[in-house]
Scaffold this active site. Sequence first.
Site, PDB file in Angstrom:
ATOM      1  N   LYS A 177       5.210  25.654  25.567  1.00  0.00           N
ATOM      2  CA  LYS A 177       5.682  24.510  24.733  1.00  0.00           C
ATOM      3  C   LYS A 177       6.362  25.140  23.357  1.00  0.00           C
ATOM      4  O   LYS A 177       5.560  25.442  22.591  1.00  0.00           O
ATOM      5  CB  LYS A 177       4.604  23.328  24.132  1.00  0.00           C
ATOM      6  CG  LYS A 177       5.287  22.071  23.684  1.00  0.00           C
ATOM      7  CD  LYS A 177       4.249  21.262  22.951  1.00  0.00           C
ATOM      8  CE  LYS A 177       4.277  21.672  21.416  1.00  0.00           C
ATOM      9  NZ  LYS A 177       5.617  21.691  20.829  1.00  0.00           N
ATOM     10  N   GLU A 253      -2.778  33.285  16.085  1.00  0.00           N
ATOM     11  CA  GLU A 253      -1.957  33.652  15.082  1.00  0.00           C
ATOM     12  C   GLU A 253      -1.540  32.730  14.028  1.00  0.00           C
ATOM     13  O   GLU A 253      -0.714  31.774  14.390  1.00  0.00           O
ATOM     14  CB  GLU A 253      -0.854  34.295  15.660  1.00  0.00           C
ATOM     15  CG  GLU A 253      -1.302  35.644  16.534  1.00  0.00           C
ATOM     16  CD  GLU A 253      -0.300  36.364  17.060  1.00  0.00           C
ATOM     17  OE1 GLU A 253       1.157  36.284  16.995  1.00  0.00           O
ATOM     18  OE2 GLU A 253      -0.449  37.761  17.437  1.00  0.00           O
TER      19      GLU A 253
HETATM   20  P1  NAD Z   1       2.622  23.890  13.594  1.00  0.00           P
HETATM   21  O1  NAD Z   1       0.954  24.215  13.638  1.00  0.00           O
HETATM   22  O2  NAD Z   1       2.860  22.756  12.873  1.00  0.00           O
HETATM   23  O3  NAD Z   1       3.057  23.932  14.968  1.00  0.00           O
HETATM   24  C1  NAD Z   1       3.223  25.155  15.911  1.00  0.00           C
HETATM   25  C2  NAD Z   1       3.288  24.384  17.464  1.00  0.00           C
HETATM   26  O4  NAD Z   1       2.034  23.651  17.636  1.00  0.00           O
HETATM   27  C3  NAD Z   1       4.459  23.504  17.631  1.00  0.00           C
HETATM   28  O5  NAD Z   1       4.763  23.698  18.867  1.00  0.00           O
HETATM   29  C4  NAD Z   1       3.849  22.126  17.484  1.00  0.00           C
HETATM   30  O6  NAD Z   1       4.395  21.144  18.168  1.00  0.00           O
HETATM   31  C5  NAD Z   1       2.326  22.465  18.053  1.00  0.00           C
HETATM   32  N1  NAD Z   1       1.266  21.567  17.751  1.00  0.00           N
HETATM   33  C6  NAD Z   1       1.126  20.664  16.510  1.00  0.00           C
HETATM   34  N2  NAD Z   1      -0.012  20.219  16.702  1.00  0.00           N
HETATM   35  C7  NAD Z   1      -0.577  20.385  17.631  1.00  0.00           C
HETATM   36  C8  NAD Z   1      -1.680  20.055  18.437  1.00  0.00           C
HETATM   37  N3  NAD Z   1      -2.530  19.198  17.702  1.00  0.00           N
HETATM   38  N4  NAD Z   1      -1.945  20.332  19.694  1.00  0.00           N
HETATM   39  C9  NAD Z   1      -1.097  21.332  20.422  1.00  0.00           C
HETATM   40  N5  NAD Z   1      -0.036  21.701  19.801  1.00  0.00           N
HETATM   41  C10 NAD Z   1       0.136  21.321  18.465  1.00  0.00           C
HETATM   42  O7  NAD Z   1       3.250  25.161  12.915  1.00  0.00           O
HETATM   43  P2  NAD Z   1       4.807  25.215  12.660  1.00  0.00           P
HETATM   44  O8  NAD Z   1       5.168  24.657  11.303  1.00  0.00           O
HETATM   45  O9  NAD Z   1       5.500  25.147  13.769  1.00  0.00           O
HETATM   46  O10 NAD Z   1       4.958  26.985  12.025  1.00  0.00           O
HETATM   47  C11 NAD Z   1       4.490  27.402  10.698  1.00  0.00           C
HETATM   48  C12 NAD Z   1       3.219  27.900  10.751  1.00  0.00           C
HETATM   49  O11 NAD Z   1       2.895  28.856  11.729  1.00  0.00           O
HETATM   50  C13 NAD Z   1       2.949  28.394   9.770  1.00  0.00           C
HETATM   51  O12 NAD Z   1       1.823  28.153   9.051  1.00  0.00           O
HETATM   52  C14 NAD Z   1       2.891  29.952   9.745  1.00  0.00           C
HETATM   53  O13 NAD Z   1       2.043  30.986   8.962  1.00  0.00           O
HETATM   54  C15 NAD Z   1       2.257  29.973  11.219  1.00  0.00           C
HETATM   55  N6  NAD Z   1       2.718  31.240  11.776  1.00  0.00           N
HETATM   56  C16 NAD Z   1       1.792  32.402  11.905  1.00  0.00           C
HETATM   57  C17 NAD Z   1       2.120  33.431  12.533  1.00  0.00           C
HETATM   58  C18 NAD Z   1       1.300  34.439  12.786  1.00  0.00           C
HETATM   59  O14 NAD Z   1       1.621  35.183  13.690  1.00  0.00           O
HETATM   60  N7  NAD Z   1       0.200  34.474  12.176  1.00  0.00           N
HETATM   61  C19 NAD Z   1       3.401  33.620  13.127  1.00  0.00           C
HETATM   62  C20 NAD Z   1       4.437  32.478  12.763  1.00  0.00           C
HETATM   63  C21 NAD Z   1       3.965  31.385  12.161  1.00  0.00           C
HETATM   64  O1  6OD Z   2       6.430  40.839  14.818  1.00  0.00           O
HETATM   65  C1  6OD Z   2       5.480  40.281  15.638  1.00  0.00           C
HETATM   66  O2  6OD Z   2       5.219  40.728  16.733  1.00  0.00           O
HETATM   67  C2  6OD Z   2       4.933  39.134  14.981  1.00  0.00           C
HETATM   68  N1  6OD Z   2       4.019  38.552  15.573  1.00  0.00           N
HETATM   69  C3  6OD Z   2       5.217  38.315  13.958  1.00  0.00           C
HETATM   70  C4  6OD Z   2       4.917  37.327  13.227  1.00  0.00           C
HETATM   71  C5  6OD Z   2       5.538  36.761  12.264  1.00  0.00           C
HETATM   72  C6  6OD Z   2       5.158  35.584  11.889  1.00  0.00           C
HETATM   73  O3  6OD Z   2       6.003  34.396  11.271  1.00  0.00           O
END
Ligand code: NAD
Ligand code: 6OD
Length: 486
Positions: A177, A253
């Site tokens: 998804k 993550e």
């Molecule tokens: P989000 O948590 O709002 O959504 C991520 C995904 O989860 C989307 O596909 C969303 O539809 C789905 N989702 C939302 N609520 C859900 C639920 N209750 N059950 C199942 N699925 C659900 O995150 P976002 O706004 O799309 O992305 C930004 C966030 O992601 C930031 O907090 C960022 O730090 C984090 N992020 C972390 C990493 C990492 O590697 N640590 C990488 C990229 C982004």
């Molecule tokens: O480079 C990657 O493999 C990775 N997981 C990056 C994550 C970025 C977060 O927004």
Amino acid sequence: MNRRYLAYIDGQFRESDQWFDDLSPVNGELVARVARASQDQVDEAVGAARRALSGPWGSLSPAQRAALLHKLADRMAEREAEFVAAEIADTGKSMPQVRTIDIPRGTANFRFFADLIKNVPSEAWHTTTPTGQKALHYTVDKPLGVVAVIAPWNLPLLLATWKIAPALICGNTVVVKPSEETPGSMALLAECIDEVGFPPGVFNLVHGFGPDCVGQWLTEHPGVDAVTFTGESKTGGAIMKAVADGVKPVSFELGGKNAAVVFEDADLDKAIAGVARAAFTNCGQVCLCTERVYVHRSLYERFVAGLAEAAKGYVVGRPEDTDTVMGPLISRQHRDKVLGYLERARADGATFVTGGEVPQFGDDRDQGAFVLPTVITGLADDHPVNREEIFGPLCHVAPFDDEAEVIARANDSDYGLAAAIWTESLTRAHRVAPRIEAGLVWVNTWYLRDLNTPFGGVKLSGIGREGGLHSLGFYREPSTVCIALD
Ligand code: NAD
Ligand code: 6OD
């Protein structure tokens, strides 16, 4: 534009009764209509993934699966221009970034895991018990089963394939998804998967929202064996509750509130350029972006002035314009969240050294989600701007006086994903890096990645590590066989 993004279930593209709009963050125009999967379709996708496990997919050797992953990467490379266009339409990122990072990493993820699996040894032990019984033990690595892959919008193809590739190479099947904000590149990936001839049900794609919708239906589904998720920490918490009764493995993550520390012995120009890149890349929408900067008092004034100059050099504009360095935020809704933090900072007496505003273009971009790169000073460490993940093109800079103090301040966070240390002292780098509470610490660089290395966070930033053998550790489980030898 009249694109339509469909679900892909059991090797078939599927329409829906319900559609949602995919809008451009550059000007609010319609990019595509997206087929929102129904709960029945989520059931079908999970069912198809289950059947595929014991079908042809289950009988392929790792080398045969690797060959298919390479074929997929080849097809993605052939259709690279379409991936670039789809990712840009959904996110508004600058063309050079999408061409050099997002899309190549998508194909590289498949090639990397396809190659890795060929050289992974299995374990074996010849043992003798204290009473003299001899035995041979060895491990057989098995897939987890049906893996739900839930991805965010900030690096749509890169982050989804970072999970899909290792899951598939280990013999799992997936139901993916993507974020509702960025369905385009996954829709193209489904086409490539179809074209290169993956068995039906191995890769399934369902579009939709999270809570009370496709995301939640998927994570709560009894036919899903494991969930791999990248996104916000609070969503990770919701997913943990959803899988709790089934005691299912999760790989998370999550968010970050990453610190950069600029020591008095740093190369100032290098640190300014590096922190600017770490704060403003992808409009600050990378989980690894620096949002808190601590600078030794002896360099503080010069650093702040230099960072402000660097920020002003980030040309904000359309993805396809050749001088554009930074695009918009992902949506108007996310921009409102970022602007809310800026208003709060202003109300609480912060100094805006540069930025803090919505640029006025006088054209259709005024319907987009742009914010200028922003440098703020003057807030306490416990201010929400310094404690909560904002995920926008801004950072707060504060002075510090000594090493122990700055380590404590950098670590005083609910998050622990990444940090960057800027110093020319090798001794200091080795002394400080292990004391930082983060899954990843860069020294004199930022976002330099090798796919073998463990990637993940501590505290609210996640559970588990992915990358190289760590990914294989999550996406397959060893089962021990013990043979008596006498
Ligand atoms: P989000 O948590 O709002 O959504 C991520 C995904 O989860 C989307 O596909 C969303 O539809 C789905 N989702 C939302 N609520 C859900 C639920 N209750 N059950 C199942 N699925 C659900 O995150 P976002 O706004 O799309 O992305 C930004 C966030 O992601 C930031 O907090 C960022 O730090 C984090 N992020 C972390 C990493 C990492 O590697 N640590 C990488 C990229 C982004
Ligand atoms: O480079 C990657 O493999 C990775 N997981 C990056 C994550 C970025 C977060 O927004």
